[in-house]
Design a protein around this motif. Structure first.
Motif, PDB file in Angstrom:
ATOM      1  N   ARG A 148       7.188  -5.953  10.477  1.00 50.15           N
ATOM      2  CA  ARG A 148       7.118  -4.748  11.299  1.00 50.15           C
ATOM      3  C   ARG A 148       7.296  -3.561  10.382  1.00 50.15           C
ATOM      4  O   ARG A 148       7.980  -3.653   9.351  1.00 50.15           O
ATOM      5  CB  ARG A 148       8.238  -4.841  12.324  1.00 50.15           C
ATOM      6  N   ASN A 149       6.682  -2.437  10.744  1.00 52.27           N
ATOM      7  CA  ASN A 149       6.876  -1.200   9.988  1.00 52.27           C
ATOM      8  C   ASN A 149       8.058  -0.438  10.555  1.00 52.27           C
ATOM      9  O   ASN A 149       8.328  -0.493  11.747  1.00 52.27           O
ATOM     10  CB  ASN A 149       5.641  -0.293  10.137  1.00 52.27           C
ATOM     11  N   LEU A 150       8.722   0.328   9.693  1.00 49.40           N
ATOM     12  CA  LEU A 150       9.815   1.174  10.181  1.00 49.40           C
ATOM     13  C   LEU A 150       9.274   2.228  11.132  1.00 49.40           C
ATOM     14  O   LEU A 150       9.957   2.634  12.067  1.00 49.40           O
ATOM     15  CB  LEU A 150      10.521   1.862   9.006  1.00 49.40           C
ATOM     16  N   CYS A 151       8.030   2.663  10.885  1.00 45.13           N
ATOM     17  CA  CYS A 151       7.498   3.724  11.752  1.00 45.13           C
ATOM     18  C   CYS A 151       7.199   3.204  13.147  1.00 45.13           C
ATOM     19  O   CYS A 151       6.969   3.983  14.065  1.00 45.13           O
ATOM     20  CB  CYS A 151       6.259   4.367  11.137  1.00 45.13           C
ATOM     21  N   ASP A 198       0.865  -1.172   0.000  1.00 45.29           N
ATOM     22  CA  ASP A 198       0.000   0.000   0.000  1.00 45.29           C
ATOM     23  C   ASP A 198       0.903   1.224   0.000  1.00 45.29           C
ATOM     24  O   ASP A 198       2.119   1.081  -0.101  1.00 45.29           O
ATOM     25  CB  ASP A 198      -1.004  -0.016   1.156  1.00 45.29           C
ATOM     26  N   ARG A 199       0.347   2.406   0.111  1.00 45.70           N
ATOM     27  CA  ARG A 199       1.170   3.610  -0.037  1.00 45.70           C
ATOM     28  C   ARG A 199       2.234   3.755   1.033  1.00 45.70           C
ATOM     29  O   ARG A 199       3.155   4.544   0.903  1.00 45.70           O
ATOM     30  CB  ARG A 199       0.298   4.876  -0.007  1.00 45.70           C
ATOM     31  N   GLY A 200       2.098   2.971   2.103  1.00 43.02           N
ATOM     32  CA  GLY A 200       3.104   3.037   3.163  1.00 43.02           C
ATOM     33  C   GLY A 200       4.245   2.076   2.928  1.00 43.02           C
ATOM     34  O   GLY A 200       5.101   1.870   3.785  1.00 43.02           O
ATOM     35  N   ILE A 252       9.449   1.533  14.752  1.00 43.04           N
ATOM     36  CA  ILE A 252      10.742   1.656  15.417  1.00 43.04           C
ATOM     37  C   ILE A 252      11.076   3.127  15.630  1.00 43.04           C
ATOM     38  O   ILE A 252      11.592   3.521  16.652  1.00 43.04           O
ATOM     39  CB  ILE A 252      11.826   0.996  14.547  1.00 43.04           C
ATOM     40  N   ASN A 253      10.781   3.937  14.608  1.00 43.96           N
ATOM     41  CA  ASN A 253      11.080   5.366  14.707  1.00 43.96           C
ATOM     42  C   ASN A 253       9.906   6.117  14.106  1.00 43.96           C
ATOM     43  O   ASN A 253       9.605   5.980  12.923  1.00 43.96           O
ATOM     44  CB  ASN A 253      12.372   5.661  13.930  1.00 43.96           C
ATOM     45  N   ARG A 254       9.233   6.912  14.948  1.00 40.66           N
ATOM     46  CA  ARG A 254       8.005   7.571  14.519  1.00 40.66           C
ATOM     47  C   ARG A 254       8.169   8.473  13.315  1.00 40.66           C
ATOM     48  O   ARG A 254       7.198   8.748  12.620  1.00 40.66           O
ATOM     49  CB  ARG A 254       7.460   8.411  15.679  1.00 40.66           C
ATOM     50  N   ASN A 255       9.382   8.979  13.080  1.00 43.39           N
ATOM     51  CA  ASN A 255       9.578   9.967  12.019  1.00 43.39           C
ATOM     52  C   ASN A 255       9.662   9.383  10.622  1.00 43.39           C
ATOM     53  O   ASN A 255       9.743  10.128   9.659  1.00 43.39           O
ATOM     54  CB  ASN A 255      10.870  10.752  12.276  1.00 43.39           C
ATOM     55  N   VAL A 256       9.659   8.067  10.503  1.00 44.87           N
ATOM     56  CA  VAL A 256       9.856   7.482   9.176  1.00 44.87           C
ATOM     57  C   VAL A 256       8.585   7.588   8.342  1.00 44.87           C
ATOM     58  O   VAL A 256       7.512   7.232   8.794  1.00 44.87           O
ATOM     59  CB  VAL A 256      10.270   6.000   9.293  1.00 44.87           C
ATOM     60  N   ASN A 257       8.704   8.090   7.131  1.00 41.55           N
ATOM     61  CA  ASN A 257       7.576   8.066   6.185  1.00 41.55           C
ATOM     62  C   ASN A 257       8.132   7.780   4.794  1.00 41.55           C
ATOM     63  O   ASN A 257       9.334   7.881   4.560  1.00 41.55           O
ATOM     64  CB  ASN A 257       6.822   9.404   6.199  1.00 41.55           C
ATOM     65  N   VAL A 258       7.247   7.416   3.873  1.00 39.04           N
ATOM     66  CA  VAL A 258       7.696   6.938   2.563  1.00 39.04           C
ATOM     67  C   VAL A 258       8.466   7.993   1.784  1.00 39.04           C
ATOM     68  O   VAL A 258       9.491   7.691   1.169  1.00 39.04           O
ATOM     69  CB  VAL A 258       6.497   6.423   1.734  1.00 39.04           C
ATOM     70  N   SER A 259       8.047   9.267   1.824  1.00 37.44           N
ATOM     71  CA  SER A 259       8.738  10.238   0.971  1.00 37.44           C
ATOM     72  C   SER A 259      10.147  10.516   1.479  1.00 37.44           C
ATOM     73  O   SER A 259      11.077  10.675   0.696  1.00 37.44           O
ATOM     74  CB  SER A 259       7.938  11.521   0.827  1.00 37.44           C
ATOM     75  N   GLN A 260      10.330  10.498   2.809  1.00 34.97           N
ATOM     76  CA  GLN A 260      11.691  10.689   3.328  1.00 34.97           C
ATOM     77  C   GLN A 260      12.539   9.463   3.044  1.00 34.97           C
ATOM     78  O   GLN A 260      13.742   9.575   2.757  1.00 34.97           O
ATOM     79  CB  GLN A 260      11.629  10.894   4.836  1.00 34.97           C
ATOM     80  N   LEU A 261      11.902   8.284   3.128  1.00 32.07           N
ATOM     81  CA  LEU A 261      12.617   7.037   2.862  1.00 32.07           C
ATOM     82  C   LEU A 261      13.094   7.026   1.416  1.00 32.07           C
ATOM     83  O   LEU A 261      14.211   6.636   1.097  1.00 32.07           O
ATOM     84  CB  LEU A 261      11.690   5.851   3.125  1.00 32.07           C
ATOM     85  N   ILE A 303      10.055  -2.238   1.114  1.00 32.86           N
ATOM     86  CA  ILE A 303      10.440  -1.733   2.436  1.00 32.86           C
ATOM     87  C   ILE A 303       9.170  -1.245   3.114  1.00 32.86           C
ATOM     88  O   ILE A 303       8.469  -0.373   2.588  1.00 32.86           O
ATOM     89  CB  ILE A 303      11.432  -0.559   2.359  1.00 32.86           C
ATOM     90  N   LEU A 304       8.851  -1.830   4.282  1.00 34.51           N
ATOM     91  CA  LEU A 304       7.633  -1.439   4.996  1.00 34.51           C
ATOM     92  C   LEU A 304       7.911  -0.209   5.836  1.00 34.51           C
ATOM     93  O   LEU A 304       8.596  -0.282   6.843  1.00 34.51           O
ATOM     94  CB  LEU A 304       7.179  -2.590   5.909  1.00 34.51           C
ATOM     95  N   ALA A 305       7.401   0.923   5.397  1.00 35.86           N
ATOM     96  CA  ALA A 305       7.633   2.151   6.152  1.00 35.86           C
ATOM     97  C   ALA A 305       6.474   2.396   7.103  1.00 35.86           C
ATOM     98  O   ALA A 305       6.642   2.492   8.303  1.00 35.86           O
ATOM     99  CB  ALA A 305       7.804   3.327   5.203  1.00 35.86           C
ATOM    100  N   SER A 306       5.265   2.524   6.539  1.00 31.77           N
ATOM    101  CA  SER A 306       4.095   2.773   7.383  1.00 31.77           C
ATOM    102  C   SER A 306       2.883   2.105   6.772  1.00 31.77           C
ATOM    103  O   SER A 306       1.848   2.728   6.576  1.00 31.77           O
ATOM    104  CB  SER A 306       3.875   4.280   7.511  1.00 31.77           C
TER     105      SER A 306
END
Lengths: 409, 442
Positions: A251-254, A149-151, A256-265, A218-221
């Motif tokens: 597990r999602n990266l977010c 999905d978009r995350g 582990i660290n709340r600041n992770v999102n797809v566009s920054q990744l 890569i699972l971000a969110s």
């Protein structure tokens, strides 16, 4: 033993072949089923050399110096799984990567993507996916089923075949995660990226000539609830020789660290790719980045890539998504209503090329098959159709069944 | 390999795209039928085809004199000094879905090339490639007051082999430097600028579609940014270039011909002026005239000069006439470079190619409207067309002159010369034929 259990069937076959050739365990073997095994070329490799992953060492590739290879990061403007699969295929078939390596980054609207040789019915409930607006797609590379999905960010690393290097690609991702968020990720022996034993990425590849690609997620969110729901199959006994997925806790990266999102990744992985030398994991910093071709938005339409519409149609058609399912059978235990006690029967449906070719009842006492007469014979197999057959059977009275049984004896 | 075989192979290579098209259209037969038919078509085309040779005959093309820089110009910039600041993913612009949204010059790519000149800092500064961004300048900047500006127009083509090519960039660089000298702007080394442009093109190469009919328009510009109001040479200048993706055809000129307004009361250029330099100041006064032509239902303006109504240019293009001359022979004529005419690169290429072909007389001479009317009446006027980078050739079908409508039979010719010219030039530009005029940059 533990290691063996974690592999899926195609990998098991490859491992057995390798064991037969008694090659050292360090060799990079895990590849998609569409590739040919150059048995003569595989030699033991030590982990210290950067040649890990170069499977064809005896053949001399046309040598291009690292400094002459320029890198681009392509970002797809489309969020449709079929269009992006078609774009990946178009680049694989038409682009010249000999002096130009490309990393394609893409994200899709909710969908389930199964591997080339998988059975969608053992991976997910196809009818439910349709109802909930989740697209089902089949990709060209092997491996297991994934939910997008978009995350979730997809990365496809394109190189000429002789410079295919899976470990290099995965290291770009782990380095990007550390540089941007100080997240420490590891690459396990199945080439998954894991953080504290939970998977955040899965990998598949396609090696052809002259080009090759390695893609990973890569699972971000991602929406974990939807992920779990989408990858639940209908309760039944599936007899199938298709590649089955190996379930792993994710597990999602977010998380582990709340600041992770797809566009920054996307930015982080892109810049890490650009600042690293072409074939070795040497960081060149901004001086190296400056010499590359940088980021480009890609619009995968017929205007920019002639022939892509045809490729998209071949990915979205029923004949590919469902029709390419290897032959399988579904068995379900049913209890028919009777006077005092019910009769236990087994419903058996044979499915070939996605169509139900044989629907029959098997009696528990003897192995006899009683064919079921239904207009659904020859129609596409779906869970809804299966439930319809079961519903129809349960309306049949016990006496009818006994008559049929006696008649056939 | 015998000579005979060598000639046939070359012809097949040259016509391969036509051959492929033909074969694709014909039915797939296992017999030799389709092959025989294709060979026949090749031999018919051979007779009247204009052979493109891969050498440029020096007799027909003049070499460019090197530019003499001012003695106190200062440093010249070099492409090896280029620094690059790549656009981040957030700064990238999405690409449109199809051509309808494109138009001409409405959409630009993600990066630009900038090179500053400051006399007080020693001359030309280091070239840099940056994301496309606005320019900031002092309100007294010379370009804003006295139109101290010049520009160029070139195209990058994605060839049939996927490589990007530009067409005769050395000529654009020479033209730019000549214009710079006239407006008190600093001159520069054309070769270095082309090398910087090549880097810019390789970064933004995905803005050129992967078809074989697409191109990217390159707009190098040189402006004077000295923040003083005196009408004098600029001590500070900015040389920059932006890129714009263009659609496959131009709506007004696509395969159809254009209609012109020929009104002698408007003059574009005059002797002693700068009609022969590509300066912005030449174009601002033409905008209203173009508007008037459109109001009268005409598409372009035919610029006339003098008492005898000499034809000079069409809109922003050079003009060519193909007719039967007094000796009864076919002749291709274009106005000479007498100071009123912009020395177009397409114009120069056509003259060179036509002279090499040797099929008809090629001439540079003055054409007047009375002569055009006379030829038209006698049925000796065959074709009239404009030439330029944007559309290569633009056939003219009608001219409104002194209240009268003149109908030109350009589109009615059987084997029009302008079509041959267009095909030859695009074959060279898209790399279908190997030619030194088309430079590969990758």
């Amino acid at each position: 033993m533990n290691m063996l259990l974690r592999r899926n069937s195609s990998q098991l076959r490859l491992l057995a072949a390798a064991a037969a050739r008694s090659v050292s365990a360090q060799v990079q073997l895990v590849r998609s089923s569409s590739t040919d095994n150059d048995s003569s070329a595989i030699t033991p490799i030590t982990p210290s050399t950067h040649a890990i992953g170069k499977t064809n060492i005896t053949r001399k590739p046309s040598h291009v110096a690292d400094v002459d290879i320029k890198k681009s990061v392509f970002i797809s403007q489309s969020h449709d799984i079929f269009t992006n699969l078609a774009l990946e295929d178009w680049l694989y078939k038409n682009f010249d990567f000999s002096r130009h390596h490309v990393l394609l980054l893409w994200a899709n609207d909710p969908c389930v993507v199964i591997g080339r040789h998988q059975n969608p019915f053992t991976e997910a409930n196809v009818s439910q996916l349709l109802e909930r607006g989740v697209t089902l797609a089949r990709r060209n590379s092997g491996g297991g089923a994934v939910y997008h999905d978009r995350g979730n960010l997809n990365c496809t690393f394109f190189t000429p075949r002789e410079r295919y290097d899976r470990k290099y690609n995965l290291n770009i991702v782990t380095r990007a995660l550390f540089r941007e968020w100080a997240i420490k990720a590891e690459i396990n022996e199945r080439d998954d990226i894991v953080i504290m034993n939970k998977k955040i990425s899965g990998t598949a590849a396609k090696l052809g000539r002259p080009n090759s690609y390695h893609h990973c997620t890569i699972l971000a969110s991602a929406n974990k609830l939807h992920l779990g729901e989408s990858l639940l199959k209908e309760e039944a006994n599936y007899i199938s020789r298709a590649t089955s997925s190996v379930r792993s806790p994710i597990r999602n990266l977010c998380d582990i660290n709340r600041n992770v999102n797809v566009s920054q990744l996307l930015s982080a992985v892109g810049y890490e790719y650009l600042r690293t030398a072409a074939t070795s994991l040497e960081d060149g910093g901004s001086a190296q980045t400056m010499n590359q071709r940088g980021f480009q938005l890609i619009n995968p339409t017929e205007k920019w890539f002639p022939g892509i519409e045809k490729l998209r149609a071949s990915y979205s058609c029923w004949e590919w998504v469902i029709g390419k399912t290897p032959k399988f059978s579904v068995e379900k235990d049913l209890e028919l209503k009777g006077d005092e006690h019910g009769i236990k029967i087994k419903l058996n449906v044979d499915v070939e090329n996605g169509l139900m070719t044989d629907i029959a009842i098997k009696l528990p006492q003897n192995e006899q098959r009683i064919p079921v007469v239904t207009p659904l014979l020859g129609k596409p197999y779906t869970e809804q159709n299966l439930r319809a057959i079961i519903g129809a059977l349960q309306l049949v009275s016990k006496t009818n069944v006994q008559q049929a049984m006696n008649g056939s004896i | 390999m015998t000579t005979k075989m060598a000639i046939n192979a070359k012809d097949i290579f040259r016509n391969q795209h036509r051959l492929i098209r033909f074969i694709e259209q014909s039915i797939r037969l296992c017999s030799n039928q389709s092959l025989k038919a294709a060979r026949q078509k090749l031999s018919e085309n051979q007779a009247d085809d204009f052979k493109i040779t891969s050498s440029v005959n020096t007799e027909y093309s003049h070499s460019l004199e090197p530019i003499k820089h001012d003695k106190d110009l200062g440093h010249l910039f070099k492409a090896s000094q280029l620094t690059v600041r790549l656009a981040s993913p957030q700064q990238l612009q999405p690409k449109p879905d199809n051509d309808e949204a494109l138009g001409f010059g409405k959409l630009f790519t993600d990066h630009m090339l900038k090179i500053y000149y400051h006399k007080s800092l020693g001359g030309w500064q280091k070239p840099e490639i940056t994301p496309l961004e606005n320019l900031v300048m002092h309100p007294a900047a010379k370009v804003l007051h006295y139109a101290v500006e010049l520009f160029e127009g070139m195209k990058a083509y994605r060839g049939v082999d996927g490589k990007i090519r530009i067409f005769r960039p050395d000529m654009n660089m020479h033209r730019m430097n000549l214009a710079a000298m006239r407006s008190g702007l600093p001159t520069f080394e054309g070769k270095e600028f082309v090398a910087c442009l090549s880097r810019l093109l390789s970064i933004d190469s995905e803005w050129v579609p992967h078809t074989d009919t697409a191109s990217l328009y390159i707009r190098p510009t040189l402006i004077g940014i000295d923040p003083t109001l005196g009408v004098a040479s600029s001590d500070s200048a900015l040389l920059y270039s932006i890129l714009s993706p263009v659609g496959s055809y131009f709506k007004s000129d696509s395969s159809g011909a254009v209609s012109l307004l020929a009104d002698p009361s408007y003059t574009r250029a005059w002797p002693g002026g700068v009609g022969n330099r590509k300066m912005g100041s030449n174009y601002a006064p033409t905008i209203n005239v173009q508007k008037e032509a459109a109001a009268r239902g005409l598409q372009q303006v035919l610029w006339l000069y003098g008492e005898d109504h000499q034809l000079t240019e069409v809109g922003t293009m050079n003009i060519f006439m193909f007719y039967i001359n007094d000796k009864g022979e076919q002749e291709l004529i274009t106005p000479p470079l007498n100071g009123l005419i912009l020395p177009g690169i397409t114009r120069d290429s056509i003259l060179g190619l036509a002279r090499q072909w040797g099929k008809f007389k090629v001439c540079e001479g003055v054409i007047t409207m009375p002569k055009v009317c006379e030829l038209l009446n006698q049925g000796r006027l065959l074709e009239l067309f404009g030439t330029g980078t944007a559309c290569v050739v633009s056939p003219i079908s009608r001219i409104n002159y002194m209240g009268q409508d003149l109908y030109i039979p350009t589109m009615e010719q059987e084997k029009p010369v302008h079509e041959r010219i267009r095909e030859t030039l695009t074959d060279i530009q898209y790399g279908r034929v190997d030619h030194p005029w088309s430079v590969v940059i990758d």
